[in-house]
Design a protein around this motif. Structure first.
Motif, mmCIF file in Angstrom:
data_model
loop_
_atom_site.group_PDB
_atom_site.id
_atom_site.type_symbol
_atom_site.label_atom_id
_atom_site.label_comp_id
_atom_site.label_asym_id
_atom_site.label_seq_id
_atom_site.Cartn_x
_atom_site.Cartn_y
_atom_site.Cartn_z
ATOM 1 N N LEU A 91 17.653 47.013 -15.944
ATOM 2 C CA LEU A 91 16.234 47.383 -15.874
ATOM 3 C C LEU A 91 15.999 48.483 -16.895
ATOM 4 N N THR A 92 15.172 48.207 -17.864
ATOM 5 C CA THR A 92 14.940 49.126 -18.968
ATOM 6 C C THR A 92 13.582 48.836 -19.600
ATOM 7 N N SER A 136 11.886 44.691 -18.163
ATOM 8 C CA SER A 136 10.998 45.844 -18.010
ATOM 9 C C SER A 136 9.893 45.447 -17.035
ATOM 10 N N ILE A 137 9.337 46.423 -16.318
ATOM 11 C CA ILE A 137 8.202 46.077 -15.451
ATOM 12 C C ILE A 137 6.878 46.507 -16.084
ATOM 13 N N GLY A 138 6.914 46.929 -17.329
ATOM 14 C CA GLY A 138 5.660 47.273 -18.007
ATOM 15 C C GLY A 138 5.907 48.278 -19.110
ATOM 16 N N TYR A 140 5.587 51.318 -19.983
ATOM 17 C CA TYR A 140 5.510 52.740 -19.651
ATOM 18 C C TYR A 140 6.919 53.167 -19.271
ATOM 19 N N LEU A 142 9.521 55.017 -16.894
ATOM 20 C CA LEU A 142 9.827 55.583 -15.576
ATOM 21 C C LEU A 142 11.056 56.473 -15.711
ATOM 22 N N ALA A 148 11.819 49.713 -10.792
ATOM 23 C CA ALA A 148 11.777 48.389 -11.431
ATOM 24 C C ALA A 148 12.650 47.391 -10.666
HETATM 25 N N1 ADE Z 1 13.264 52.211 -16.647
HETATM 26 C C1 ADE Z 1 12.409 53.134 -17.121
HETATM 27 N N2 ADE Z 1 11.214 52.603 -17.361
HETATM 28 C C2 ADE Z 1 11.298 51.273 -17.027
HETATM 29 C C3 ADE Z 1 10.386 50.199 -17.060
HETATM 30 N N3 ADE Z 1 9.149 50.333 -17.494
HETATM 31 N N4 ADE Z 1 10.821 48.995 -16.653
HETATM 32 C C4 ADE Z 1 12.096 48.843 -16.229
HETATM 33 N N5 ADE Z 1 12.988 49.826 -16.179
HETATM 34 C C5 ADE Z 1 12.605 51.047 -16.562
#
Ligand code: ADE
Length: 237
Positions: A91-92, A136-138, A140, A142, A148
């Motif tokens: 998750l990134t 990624s979930i979007g 931005y 986190l 995520a």
């Molecule tokens: N880690 C930090 N930001 C993230 C994001 N937008 N989606 C998934 N993992 C994350």
């Protein structure tokens, strides 16, 4: 489906994973979730999971050793159970953006291993030699991949056969993924002078279906016209 989550904050993930639909899915035996504390896979007495980046720069990077060891441990304990190899997901924010189509594809997998990134990043060798997919979930940033991983797990669980009631899955199937939900109302029919569309009280299911379909298209056009651009349904509208 089996989902292993590797994180330095298992206690943050646990309450959500055991509540609502996710909790029910596990009780029903449709889903098994195992949380792994990354620190349990460190080799030093301080249970250190991060270090400074080579070449300098801000922040700390997750070291490869505990991540590799966690995945190796998971593969070892899963071998007798699983027919197919686990898909390893990082998750990134650099990953492919999660959408319903991707969730549907992943929900068909037998076993996923989710690695929650942290700090300024993860040692690149984790990406190069361990991870099969980045999500990624979007767009931005986190503080880490935990939220995520929860979002992804939630979206997959809803798609597992037998998790949602029959009615819910019908609704999902009757509207293709790229359209938004029609407006919903419940009791009372008159709330502080605000009514409910008459058709919904008519008992005429064909008319209700038509109204909902029209609303779905209207709302999608208004709120998310981008969703309609690439959908086959657009031709029918
Ligand atoms: N880690 C930090 N930001 C993230 C994001 N937008 N989606 C998934 N993992 C994350």
């Amino acid at each position: 489906m089996l989902i292993d989550i590797i994180t330095i904050f298992p206690e943050v993930c646990e309450p959500y994973l055991n509540s609502s639909i996710l909790g029910i899915a596990q009780e029903k035996g449709k889903l098994e979730i195992r949380l792994h504390n990354l620190r349990d896979y460190t080799l030093d007495k301080h249970r250190k999971v991060d270090d400074r980046p080579f070449g300098g720069g801000p922040g700390m990077i997750l070291t490869p050793e505990p991540v590799f060891r966690a995945v190796e441990h998971i593969n070892q304990i899963s071998k007798p159970k699983n027919k197919t190899k686990a898909k390893i997901i990082l998750l990134t924010p650099q990953g492919k953006t999660l959408n319903q189509k991707l969730a549907e594809k992943l929900s068909k997998r037998e076993h996923l291993i989710l690695i929650c990134g942290r700090y300024e990043g993860v040692d690149e060798r984790v990406r190069e030699s361990l991870v099969n997919e980045e999500i990624s979930i979007g767009d931005y940033i986190l503080s880490g991949g935990e939220l995520a991983a929860l979002v992804l797990t939630d979206s997959l669980t809803r798609l597992l056969p037998g998790v949602l009631g029959h009615k819910d899955s019908n609704v999902r199937e009757s509207f293709s993924d790229n359209l938004l939900e029609y407006p919903q109302y419940t009791r009372p029919a008159d709330f502080r002078g605000m009514g409910v569309p008459r058709v919904l009280l008519s008992g005429d299911h064909k008319k209700i279906e038509e109204w909902r379909r029209a609303q779905t298209i209207k709302i999608t056009k208004k709120k998310r016209p981008d969703l309609l651009k690439n959908t086959i349904n657009f031709k029918k509208i």
